[in-house]
Write an enzyme that holds these catalytic residues in place. Structure first.
Site, PDB file in Angstrom:
ATOM      1  N   CYS A 167       2.492  -6.180  -5.334  1.00  0.00           N
ATOM      2  CA  CYS A 167       2.740  -5.173  -4.293  1.00  0.00           C
ATOM      3  C   CYS A 167       1.961  -5.443  -3.011  1.00  0.00           C
ATOM      4  O   CYS A 167       2.093  -4.681  -2.049  1.00  0.00           O
ATOM      5  CB  CYS A 167       2.427  -3.788  -4.833  1.00  0.00           C
ATOM      6  SG  CYS A 167       3.461  -3.344  -6.248  1.00  0.00           S
ATOM      7  N   HIS A 307      -2.165   2.462   0.898  1.00  0.00           N
ATOM      8  CA  HIS A 307      -1.272   1.994  -0.167  1.00  0.00           C
ATOM      9  C   HIS A 307      -0.649   3.205  -0.850  1.00  0.00           C
ATOM     10  O   HIS A 307       0.554   3.209  -1.115  1.00  0.00           O
ATOM     11  CB  HIS A 307      -2.051   1.127  -1.153  1.00  0.00           C
ATOM     12  CG  HIS A 307      -1.202   0.431  -2.155  1.00  0.00           C
ATOM     13  ND1 HIS A 307      -0.113  -0.340  -1.812  1.00  0.00           N
ATOM     14  CD2 HIS A 307      -1.273   0.383  -3.522  1.00  0.00           C
ATOM     15  CE1 HIS A 307       0.449  -0.836  -2.898  1.00  0.00           C
ATOM     16  NE2 HIS A 307      -0.228  -0.412  -3.951  1.00  0.00           N
ATOM     17  N   GLU A 318      -8.505   4.371  -3.911  1.00  0.00           N
ATOM     18  CA  GLU A 318      -8.323   4.103  -2.481  1.00  0.00           C
ATOM     19  C   GLU A 318      -9.003   5.164  -1.624  1.00  0.00           C
ATOM     20  O   GLU A 318      -9.592   4.850  -0.582  1.00  0.00           O
ATOM     21  CB  GLU A 318      -6.843   4.023  -2.153  1.00  0.00           C
ATOM     22  CG  GLU A 318      -6.576   3.589  -0.722  1.00  0.00           C
ATOM     23  CD  GLU A 318      -5.106   3.360  -0.436  1.00  0.00           C
ATOM     24  OE1 GLU A 318      -4.808   2.710   0.589  1.00  0.00           O
ATOM     25  OE2 GLU A 318      -4.251   3.827  -1.216  1.00  0.00           O
ATOM     26  N   LYS A 336       4.871   6.218   1.562  1.00  0.00           N
ATOM     27  CA  LYS A 336       5.594   6.114   0.288  1.00  0.00           C
ATOM     28  C   LYS A 336       6.089   7.475  -0.197  1.00  0.00           C
ATOM     29  O   LYS A 336       6.980   7.539  -1.054  1.00  0.00           O
ATOM     30  CB  LYS A 336       4.714   5.462  -0.783  1.00  0.00           C
ATOM     31  CG  LYS A 336       4.478   3.971  -0.591  1.00  0.00           C
ATOM     32  CD  LYS A 336       3.703   3.392  -1.766  1.00  0.00           C
ATOM     33  CE  LYS A 336       3.497   1.889  -1.615  1.00  0.00           C
ATOM     34  NZ  LYS A 336       2.495   1.548  -0.582  1.00  0.00           N
ATOM     35  N   HIS A 341       8.160   3.490  -3.474  1.00  0.00           N
ATOM     36  CA  HIS A 341       7.347   2.269  -3.527  1.00  0.00           C
ATOM     37  C   HIS A 341       8.263   1.060  -3.664  1.00  0.00           C
ATOM     38  O   HIS A 341       8.870   0.831  -4.717  1.00  0.00           O
ATOM     39  CB  HIS A 341       6.381   2.361  -4.707  1.00  0.00           C
ATOM     40  CG  HIS A 341       5.353   1.273  -4.756  1.00  0.00           C
ATOM     41  ND1 HIS A 341       5.277   0.260  -3.814  1.00  0.00           N
ATOM     42  CD2 HIS A 341       4.351   1.032  -5.643  1.00  0.00           C
ATOM     43  CE1 HIS A 341       4.288  -0.542  -4.115  1.00  0.00           C
ATOM     44  NE2 HIS A 341       3.703  -0.097  -5.224  1.00  0.00           N
ATOM     45  N   PHE A 400      -0.444  -5.458  -8.798  1.00  0.00           N
ATOM     46  CA  PHE A 400      -0.732  -5.888 -10.161  1.00  0.00           C
ATOM     47  C   PHE A 400      -1.451  -7.240 -10.129  1.00  0.00           C
ATOM     48  O   PHE A 400      -1.202  -8.081  -9.268  1.00  0.00           O
ATOM     49  CB  PHE A 400       0.559  -6.017 -10.958  1.00  0.00           C
ATOM     50  CG  PHE A 400       1.102  -4.710 -11.490  1.00  0.00           C
ATOM     51  CD1 PHE A 400       0.524  -3.499 -11.170  1.00  0.00           C
ATOM     52  CD2 PHE A 400       2.211  -4.705 -12.330  1.00  0.00           C
ATOM     53  CE1 PHE A 400       1.022  -2.300 -11.661  1.00  0.00           C
ATOM     54  CE2 PHE A 400       2.727  -3.514 -12.833  1.00  0.00           C
ATOM     55  CZ  PHE A 400       2.132  -2.312 -12.498  1.00  0.00           C
TER      56      PHE A 400
END
Length: 414
Positions: A167, A307, A318, A336, A341, A400
């Protein structure tokens, strides 16, 4: 032979192209994210799965947008990217027939490749036998083909590659594109990312991991970054293409400049295959490297496009990172909440939105943020868009494998 990067060489975003669940085209995207209206819906392509909600690009007609002779050969992931590239090139006032094709690079991000092509081939193999597997799968499924097709379409014969850092792919691609321009191995870079992951197999796997929101009764409320009731992300398809050039080159040809890409930092957590390191040390290294690359102090950042995935662990990590490093309380948003996402394309989409935030002085709201998680203490924009003079912003992307990328964008110089 490439020269060493020139210190302080500014890199400009001269073109933007967006194809996302918020709409086809930059104008539709910008209006939708400013509205804060979510795009998640029940997805007929995921019917029968435990989670059948997603964020698809509305009214996407590849035949009409690309021509049937082009569209039929391509996986949806490439179709999305080509349509976004057409808009970005027009926005940058660039015509491929008039440029030095060997000095134009294509650096794109992607996580999963042509999932629809692979899924169709796998189904044909098991249901009908090997003779029914299309040979086109091997020129549509591999991630490398995305940049290959774009180079063919745009006649861009410089460096050509796809970056795959989960991502963080889109942000990593933009960072590498900037480095190539500063090293003068090319003069123009078509960069950004595309992703079309809404096939049953990957979506079933994400559900089994517990990554997806289960708010299937009310899909429009499912993606809710930083909200106390968040329970996972909503998957999306999308493409965002940015045209990058050295700022002095852009000025010489009278091109528009949306914003400058001033810093890039990347790091690895080395912690877990899918969960973020709760200490946030990896993302912090990426953020600090990006600040150093941009020649900025933490106090200079007045906005963060987070993010913000709407997952429990990411949002807490975050939020703590932002509060710890950027202690001047910059405004924070996660778009998002509107778009869902888009995995490998997310960072590129959010870089484009951040450039528009800087250009227009408007911060989009975080959709569905009804009750801020009490463990989070940030200035998160919610409800309505906020007018703000943003001069320097950070874009966070984490993926990931513990792959982290941070971009710093600044207002263009006059």
């Amino acid at each position: 032979m490439a020269r060493p990067p020139e210190p302080g060489t500014p890199v400009a975003i001269t073109g933007l192209g967006l194809v996302t669940p918020a709409g086809i085209g930059v104008e539709k995207n910008w209006h939708r994210v400013l509205s804060g209206r979510a795009t998640a819906q029940h997805d007929p392509g995921l019917s029968g799965l435990p989670v059948d909600i997603a964020c698809r690009v509305p009214d996407f007609d590849a035949d009409a947008l690309l021509g049937r002779s082009t569209a039929w050969r391509l996986d949806r992931v490439t179709q999305l990217g080509l349509v976004a590239a057409k808009e970005a090139l027009a926005d940058a006032r660039l015509r491929p027939e008039s440029w030095n094709e060997t000095r134009v690079a294509v650096i794109l991000g992607n996580a999963l490749g042509g999932t629809a092509s692979y899924e169709a081939a796998h189904t044909a193999l098991h249901n009908e036998g090997a003779a029914h597997v299309s040979p086109l799968v091997m020129v549509n499924w591999p991630v490398s083909m995305i940049s290959g097709y774009l180079a063919m379409y745009c006649r861009a014969l410089g460096p050509n590659l796809v970056v795959s850092t989960a991502c963080a792919s889109g942000a990593t691609a933009i960072g590498i594109a900037r480095q190539m321009l500063r090293s003068r191995v090319c003069d123009i870079v078509i960069t950004g990312a595309t992703e079309a992951p809404l096939s049953p197999t990957p979506m079933a796997a994400y559900h089994q991991m517990g990554a997806l929101s289960r708010r299937t009764e009310t899909p429009e409320t499912a993606s809710r970054p930083f909200d106390a009731a968040r329970d996972g992300f909503v998957a999306a398809e999308a493409a965002a293409i940015l045209i990058l050039e050295r700022e002095d080159d852009a000025h010489r040809r009278g091109a528009p400049v949306h914003a400058l890409v001033s810093g890039f930092g990347a790091s690895a957590d080395g912690h877990h295959a899918s969960a973020p390191d709760p200490t946030g040390k990896g993302p912090q290294r990426a953020l600090q490297a990006a600040l150093e690359d941009a020649g900025l102090a933490a106090r200079d950042i007045d906005h963060v496009n987070a993010h913000g995935t709407s997952t429990e662990k990411n949002d807490i990590m975050e939020a703590e990172l932002i509060g710890r490093v950027l202690d001047n309380r910059p405004s924070v948003t996660s778009t998002k909440g509107v778009t869902g996402h888009a995995l490998g394309a997310a960072g590129a989409i959010e870089a484009a939105y951040t450039a528009l935030t800087i250009e227009h002085g408007l911060v989009p709201p975080t959709a569905n943020l009804e009750q801020l998680d009490p463990a989070i203490s940030l200035d998160i924009v919610a409800g309505t868009a906020r007018m703000q003079d943003v001069t320097a912003a950070a874009c966070h992307s984490f993926g990931f494998g513990g792959q982290n990328a941070v971009l710093i964008l600044r207002a263009a110089t006059s």
